[in-house]
Design an enzyme around this catalytic site. Structure first.
Site, mmCIF file in Angstrom:
data_model
loop_
_atom_site.group_PDB
_atom_site.id
_atom_site.type_symbol
_atom_site.label_atom_id
_atom_site.label_comp_id
_atom_site.label_asym_id
_atom_site.label_seq_id
_atom_site.Cartn_x
_atom_site.Cartn_y
_atom_site.Cartn_z
ATOM 1 N N ASP A 1 0.842 -1.202 0.000
ATOM 2 C CA ASP A 1 0.000 0.000 0.000
ATOM 3 C C ASP A 1 0.874 1.248 0.000
ATOM 4 O O ASP A 1 0.643 2.182 -0.768
ATOM 5 C CB ASP A 1 -0.920 -0.027 1.218
ATOM 6 C CG ASP A 1 -1.756 1.231 1.363
ATOM 7 O OD1 ASP A 1 -2.480 1.580 0.419
ATOM 8 O OD2 ASP A 1 -1.673 1.869 2.430
ATOM 9 N N ALA A 2 1.893 1.251 0.841
ATOM 10 C CA ALA A 2 2.799 2.407 0.930
ATOM 11 C C ALA A 2 3.619 2.556 -0.352
ATOM 12 O O ALA A 2 3.798 3.677 -0.856
ATOM 13 C CB ALA A 2 3.717 2.264 2.141
#
Length: 130
Positions: free
Chosen positions: A24-25
């Site tokens: 996600d990051a």
């Protein structure tokens, strides 16, 4: 983003949600970088644009785009991420899209943690080219 890479065996020991957490990051950083490189923009506009790329619906479409490009091993990671049990789906996302997005994030996390950043960039380019 320089880091000490994991072996495939080490990355495979992590939960799919842990991989998705990292992915996600990674995915959001790629989106933010791409949008910033397009030229000057107000921060609120950058944020709004970022959200359109990282929301579950957009990531589910991105997953569809990359599926034909994945190796068997990458596709297996994606499927495991997509099929994992998630804790709470945001109200704006439907379950299918949210699971597909989790699969994509798990794949990006898995690749990134192994130091396969060129592959991450290659898949991201295939998502964003149009």
């Amino acid at each position: 983003m320089n880091h000490e890479a994991m072996t495939a065996k080490e990355a495979d020991r992590l939960s799919m949600l842990a991989l998705a957490h990292v992915g996600d990051a990674v995915y959001e950083l790629l989106v933010r970088t791409m949008l910033t490189k397009r030229g000057p923009a107000q921060v609120q506009d950058l944020h709004r644009s970022t959200v359109t790329f990282v929301r579950a619906e957009a990531q589910a479409k991105a997953a569809e785009k990359v599926m034909p490009l994945l190796s068997e091993e990458e596709a297996a990671v994606y499927r495991r991420g997509r099929n994992c049990r998630v804790h709470g789906i945001p109200p704006h996302a439907n379950p299918g899209e949210y699971h597909a997005a989790t699969g994509l994030e798990a794949l990006f996390g898995w690749l990134y943690l192994q130091g396969k950043e060129e592959r991450v960039h290659e898949l991201f380019r295939s998502i964003t080219e149009d």
